[in-house]
Write an enzyme that holds these catalytic residues in place. Structure first.
Site, PDB file in Angstrom:
ATOM      1  N   SER A 114       0.705 -14.975  10.557  1.00 38.81           N
ATOM      2  CA  SER A 114       1.349 -15.761  11.431  1.00 38.81           C
ATOM      3  C   SER A 114       2.207 -15.361  12.331  1.00 38.81           C
ATOM      4  O   SER A 114       3.138 -14.375  11.989  1.00 38.81           O
ATOM      5  CB  SER A 114       1.450 -17.062  10.537  1.00 38.81           C
ATOM      6  OG  SER A 114       2.391 -18.050  11.385  1.00 38.81           O
ATOM      7  N   TYR A 155       6.887 -20.694   3.689  1.00 42.61           N
ATOM      8  CA  TYR A 155       5.734 -20.200   4.515  1.00 42.61           C
ATOM      9  C   TYR A 155       5.879 -18.748   5.399  1.00 42.61           C
ATOM     10  O   TYR A 155       5.205 -17.996   5.347  1.00 42.61           O
ATOM     11  CB  TYR A 155       5.165 -21.442   5.320  1.00 42.61           C
ATOM     12  CG  TYR A 155       4.172 -20.865   6.402  1.00 42.61           C
ATOM     13  CD1 TYR A 155       2.631 -20.897   5.635  1.00 42.61           C
ATOM     14  CD2 TYR A 155       4.235 -20.800   7.786  1.00 42.61           C
ATOM     15  CE1 TYR A 155       1.708 -20.435   6.516  1.00 42.61           C
ATOM     16  CE2 TYR A 155       3.002 -20.320   8.460  1.00 42.61           C
ATOM     17  CZ  TYR A 155       1.744 -20.249   7.866  1.00 42.61           C
ATOM     18  OH  TYR A 155       0.775 -20.003   8.464  1.00 42.61           O
TER      19      TYR A 155
END
Ligand SMILES: NC(=O)c1ccc[n+]([C@@H]2O[C@H](COP(=O)([O-])OP(=O)(O)OC[C@H]3O[C@@H](n4cnc5c(N)ncnc54)[C@H](OP(=O)(O)O)[C@@H]3O)[C@@H](O)[C@H]2O)c1
Length: 254
Positions: A135, A148
């Site tokens: 990401s 995350y």
């Protein structure tokens, strides 16, 4: 038998990989897909113009790995492409978060990706490819999304190092670093403030098209779109302290 194996294929980015790989790589005998939601995978199977084998299960349990390992060994399989797309995010401050959800991200995003990769490595042939979905959150610390972002930094670092290790076997590892993508991801993560999301969001089909192109071109990193390319450059220039403060503001953390 030549196959592609895709985790997280029941929705979003993983599903889109299955759709595009089925269209582009006609030399594959089968596409193997995994996720927990069997009905979604059955629906995908109906839509694809290639043989699809479904492995339903939770990537946090041993069972799914045992099933896939047995099939890989028994069926004389050559993996041409492994796509690790399964993953999730939960936006919560660490001090207010649910430990199960927060640590679960490490289990799926890091541990499961590593375990599936290690399971598949012996079956990857020369010239094959691994595509790991990290990401843009991997580029810098993210207050409000700390676990995350850290889990995706793991994927980023792990994939780069693995790519260097597998170079001698002519296996390419491409790390995909998207910004916000329109998928079910945000239903679990919690919605991004709409202004920021509208400005930088991409579709799964655009991100996957770019990722497959970058993987064919043996690139180690795939970043879709100018906003995320700029984010990567700034993350490399600014100090960690300043970056963290900027992300704290963007994520509306006080
Ligand atoms: N959407 C974004 O904005 C964005 C941005 C950057 C990176 N990413 C990354 O892209 C990847 C795909 O996300 P997405 O946007 O496509 O989200 P998504 O639509 O929610 O898809 C997530 C996939 O992961 C699977 N999965 C989750 N937990 C699992 C578990 N314990 N066991 C097995 N499968 C599991 C889900 O399948 P089941 O629920 O059926 O098990 C689903 O197929 C993730 O790694 C995510 O971190 C997403």
């Amino acid at each position: 038998m030549k196959i592609a194996l895709i985790t997280g294929a029941s929705s979003g980015i993983g599903r889109e990989f299955a759709v595009q790989i089925a269209k582009l790589y006609r030399n594959l005998d089968e596409i193997w897909v995994t996720a927990r939601r069997a009905e979604r995978l059955e629906q995908l199977k109906k839509e694809l113009d290639v043989r699809v084998k479904i492995y339903t299960g939770n990537l946090c349990d041993d069972e799914i790995y045992n099933k896939i390992e047995a099939a890989l060994k028994n069926e004389n399989i050559e993996i041409r492409m492994l796509v690790n797309a399964a993953g999730y995010g939960k936006m919560e401050k660490v001090d207010a978060g649910d430990p199960k959800e927060q640590c679960g991200m490490l289990d799926v995003n890091c541990r499961a990706l590593t375990r599936m990769t290690m399971l598949c490595i012996p079956f990857l042939s020369s010239g094959s490819r691994i595509v790991n979905i990290a990401s843009a959150a991997a580029f810098c610390p993210q207050p409000g999304f700390a676990v995350y972002a850290a889990s995706k930094s793991y994927v980023y670092s792990f994939s780069l190092a693995l790519g260097a290790e597998l170079e001698k076997r002519s296996i390419t590892v491409t790390t995909v670093c998207p910004g916000p993508v329109d998928t079910e991801f945000f239903e679990r993560a919690g919605a991004l403030p709409s202004k920021e999301k509208a400005a930088v969001r991409a579709s799964a089909s655009e991100v996957v098209k770019q990722a497959l192109l970058d993987s064919v071109n043996r690139k180690t990193i795939s970043v879709y779109g100018m906003p995320m390319k700029c984010a990567r450059i700034f993350a490399g220039i600014l100090s960690d302290r300043l970056l963290t403060r900027i992300m704290k503001r963007i994520n509306h953390i006080n």
